[in-house]
Scaffold this motif. Structure first.
Motif, PDB file in Angstrom:
ATOM      1  N   GLN A  73       0.830  -1.201   0.000  1.00 52.08           N
ATOM      2  CA  GLN A  73       0.000   0.000   0.000  1.00 52.08           C
ATOM      3  C   GLN A  73       0.866   1.253   0.000  1.00 52.08           C
ATOM      4  OE1 GLN A  73      -2.627  -0.998   3.468  1.00 52.08           O
ATOM      5  NE2 GLN A  73      -4.194  -0.146   2.142  1.00 52.08           N
ATOM      6  N   LEU A  74       1.926   1.216   0.789  1.00 60.26           N
ATOM      7  CA  LEU A  74       2.809   2.373   0.923  1.00 60.26           C
ATOM      8  C   LEU A  74       3.486   2.707  -0.398  1.00 60.26           C
ATOM      9  CD1 LEU A  74       4.002   4.384   3.027  1.00 60.26           C
ATOM     10  CD2 LEU A  74       5.862   2.741   3.349  1.00 60.26           C
ATOM     11  N   VAL A  75       4.067   1.695  -1.059  1.00 56.06           N
ATOM     12  CA  VAL A  75       4.838   1.960  -2.272  1.00 56.06           C
ATOM     13  C   VAL A  75       3.936   2.183  -3.486  1.00 56.06           C
ATOM     14  CG1 VAL A  75       6.797   0.652  -1.402  1.00 56.06           C
ATOM     15  CG2 VAL A  75       5.136  -0.500  -2.859  1.00 56.06           C
ATOM     16  N   GLU A  76       2.698   1.673  -3.451  1.00 56.03           N
ATOM     17  CA  GLU A  76       1.786   1.856  -4.585  1.00 56.03           C
ATOM     18  C   GLU A  76       1.100   3.221  -4.578  1.00 56.03           C
ATOM     19  OE1 GLU A  76       0.112  -2.543  -5.883  1.00 56.03           O
ATOM     20  OE2 GLU A  76      -0.935  -1.397  -4.333  1.00 56.03           O
ATOM     21  N   THR A  77       1.145   3.904  -3.447  1.00 56.64           N
ATOM     22  CA  THR A  77       0.399   5.155  -3.318  1.00 56.64           C
ATOM     23  C   THR A  77       0.757   6.180  -4.392  1.00 56.64           C
ATOM     24  OG1 THR A  77       0.045   4.838  -0.954  1.00 56.64           O
ATOM     25  CG2 THR A  77      -0.102   7.084  -1.774  1.00 56.64           C
ATOM     26  N   PRO A  78       2.044   6.471  -4.658  1.00 52.04           N
ATOM     27  CA  PRO A  78       2.355   7.427  -5.736  1.00 52.04           C
ATOM     28  C   PRO A  78       1.882   6.959  -7.107  1.00 52.04           C
ATOM     29  CG  PRO A  78       4.240   7.169  -4.278  1.00 52.04           C
ATOM     30  CD  PRO A  78       3.268   6.091  -3.905  1.00 52.04           C
ATOM     31  N   ILE A  79       1.887   5.652  -7.343  1.00 49.06           N
ATOM     32  CA  ILE A  79       1.409   5.132  -8.633  1.00 49.06           C
ATOM     33  C   ILE A  79      -0.081   5.406  -8.778  1.00 49.06           C
ATOM     34  CG2 ILE A  79       1.130   3.066 -10.054  1.00 49.06           C
ATOM     35  CD1 ILE A  79       3.580   1.896  -8.633  1.00 49.06           C
ATOM     36  N   HIS A  80      -0.832   5.167  -7.708  1.00 46.47           N
ATOM     37  CA  HIS A  80      -2.271   5.463  -7.743  1.00 46.47           C
ATOM     38  C   HIS A  80      -2.507   6.963  -7.946  1.00 46.47           C
ATOM     39  CE1 HIS A  80      -3.426   1.431  -6.903  1.00 46.47           C
ATOM     40  NE2 HIS A  80      -2.977   1.414  -5.655  1.00 46.47           N
ATOM     41  N   ALA A  81      -1.664   7.785  -7.320  1.00 46.59           N
ATOM     42  CA  ALA A  81      -1.817   9.238  -7.460  1.00 46.59           C
ATOM     43  C   ALA A  81      -1.602   9.671  -8.913  1.00 46.59           C
ATOM     44  CB  ALA A  81      -0.842   9.966  -6.541  1.00 46.59           C
TER      45      ALA A  81
END
Length: 468
Positions: free
Chosen positions: A296-304
């Protein structure tokens, strides 16, 4: 004076019509990144504090991991209407059809409110059987059940915040969209230690803090869309229900890709927890909880980046501006791959630093390090899935979006999660290695399909524009 400054910040908008594509994406993605990082803290901070509850922290953390699939299901229903409605809303705005856009938003809002009420009514009496189905043991139930009983109280505000925030961003109010999440997240940061430790409520205190924070965020989202945005939200009137039936069908069919993706994430979590309980015991359920938190932590910028670019893609698709769509896809790819290359290196080289954020238990850390390396070994291929899915959803390509939502998780990951550990006798390693296999196969197929279907369509759109 303060009111005027705050009002000006909230009303600052992105110009989808005249600004460059790169500036549109960056201006939308940065506030979303801040918002999603803070949103992530809703779950992550709970887990950090819960893991440090004296004597029972590790077991309580595992219980929260067992609750995670149910929370994902609730979020999936919110995304069904938010992720399904927002692209159609943006396409209508690109077509300069504000009346249609407003009806799309109001249809999404009405369905979201009704769905949240139904979910609460259905889930409360079935909560214990559902948690048992998800692999919750009798010892873990005493932590998981009270947490979810309180969490379910916040179903409506949670779904309202998650499902309607995309409509704030789709109108270009990315700063206001960021603030709607920040308000609740900051409250959660403050209230968590108060309810968990100061009031001595433990895991139930974490749930209470989360519900209060979600309520505050939901109030802000509704207030902004009702009073401050260009297009105002409201429940559908009785005479509009028949007219909006077609909009509702389109919203649900397009939102099904995000819905299925989140449901399949929940399905995979259930399968992983069940297989890990057999092959590794309760300690490995806590290991998977930490891995899910890191992901969840590392995927957050990708989702943004994807969420910030989605209104840009949809608006220009409605306006039939093929070159700007092509440019947006290039910018998204560069940003996503660049970020992933950096963060993936950190995960592989220094995994213990990330793990220690969530737990100080030496046994848990020792078991999590190799599992984390296995799970993320082909993570960069996941970018292909994210980019392809984002383009399909933003351009209203329902069939492709739904198919690739099902392919990677249901057709590839779920079978491998059982076959590799139990039938190939790989034990817990098989559970964590199923993910990279699916990343390579599913991600590659999704991205290649996007290239061979979308790019020719954009060329045809461009040629038609020249002729006209």
């Amino acid at each position: 004076m303060i009111y005027l400054v705050v009002s000006e910040v909230f009303m600052k908008r992105i110009d989808f019509e005249n600004d460059t594509v790169t500036r549109n994406i960056v201006n939308a993605a940065f506030p979303l990144l801040v918002a999603q990082i803070m949103s992530l803290l809703y779950n992550v901070v709970d887990r950090i504090y819960i893991a440090r509850i004296p004597s029972v922290g590790t077991y309580a953390l595992g219980a929260i991991g067992l609750c995670f699939p149910l929370i994902v299901i609730i979020n999936a229903f919110a995304n069904l209407f938010g992720s399904g409605g927002a692209p159609l809303f943006s396409i209508s705005r690109g077509e300069k059809n504000s009346a249609k856009a407003n009806l799309v938003m109001n249809t999404s809002f009405t369905m979201l409110v009704l769905c949240s009420i139904v979910l609460m009514i259905v889930l409360y009496p079935l909560l214990k059987p559902i948690l048992t189905l998800f692999g919750t043991s009798s010892s873990a139930m005493k932590y998981a059940y009270p947490y979810m009983m309180i969490y379910l109280i916040g179903t409506l505000p949670s779904m309202l915040t998650l499902g309607m925030n995309p409509f704030i961003n789709a109108q270009g109010y990315s700063t206001a969209g960021m603030c709607s999440v920040l308000i609740g997240a900051i409250m959660n940061l403050v209230l968590d230690p108060i309810f968990i430790f100061l009031f001595g409520l433990g895991i139930q205190g974490a749930a209470i803090a989360t519900v209060i924070s979600q309520c505050v965020s939901a109030i802000f989202v509704y207030w902004f869309l009702k009073n401050r945005s260009e297009l105002k939200v409201r429940l559908l009137k009785k005479e509009e229900w028949i007219v909006c039936k077609r909009y509702a069908q389109n919203i649900v069919s397009l939102g099904s890709s995000s819905f299925i993706m989140q449901l399949t994430n929940s399905l995979v979590s259930i399968c992983c927890n069940n297989v890990l309980s057999i092959t590794g015991g309760d300690i490995y359920i806590s290991v998977m909880t930490i891995i899910s938190s890191v992901r969840q932590l590392v995927e957050t910028p990708i989702h943004a980046i994807n969420d910030g670019s989605s209104p840009v893609l949809s608006y220009n698709y409605g306006a039939r501006r093929a070159e700007r769509i092509r440019k947006a896809i290039k910018v998204i790819s560069i940003l996503v791959f660049g970020y992933t290359a950096i963060v993936w290196s950190f995960i592989i080289l220094i995994p213990h630093i990330l793990i220690q954020v969530f737990s100080s238990d030496p046994v848990l850390i020792r078991n999590t390090v190799p599992a984390l390396n296995q799970y993320f070994s082909a993570f960069i291929f996941m970018d292909l899935q994210y980019i392809g899915q984002n383009v399909f959803k933003s351009l209203n390509k329902k069939k492709q979006a739904i198919f690739f939502s099902i392919l990677r998780k249901v057709i590839i990951v779920v079978p491998l999660t059982h076959i590799m550990p139990l039938y190939l006798h790989m034990g817990t390693d098989g559970v964590f290695l199923a993910e990279p296999v699916s990343n390579v196969v599913g991600g590659t197929l999704c991205f290649v399909t996007m290239l061979v279907t979308i790019m020719p369509e954009l060329k045809r759109m461009e040629n038609k524009n020249v002729i006209e």
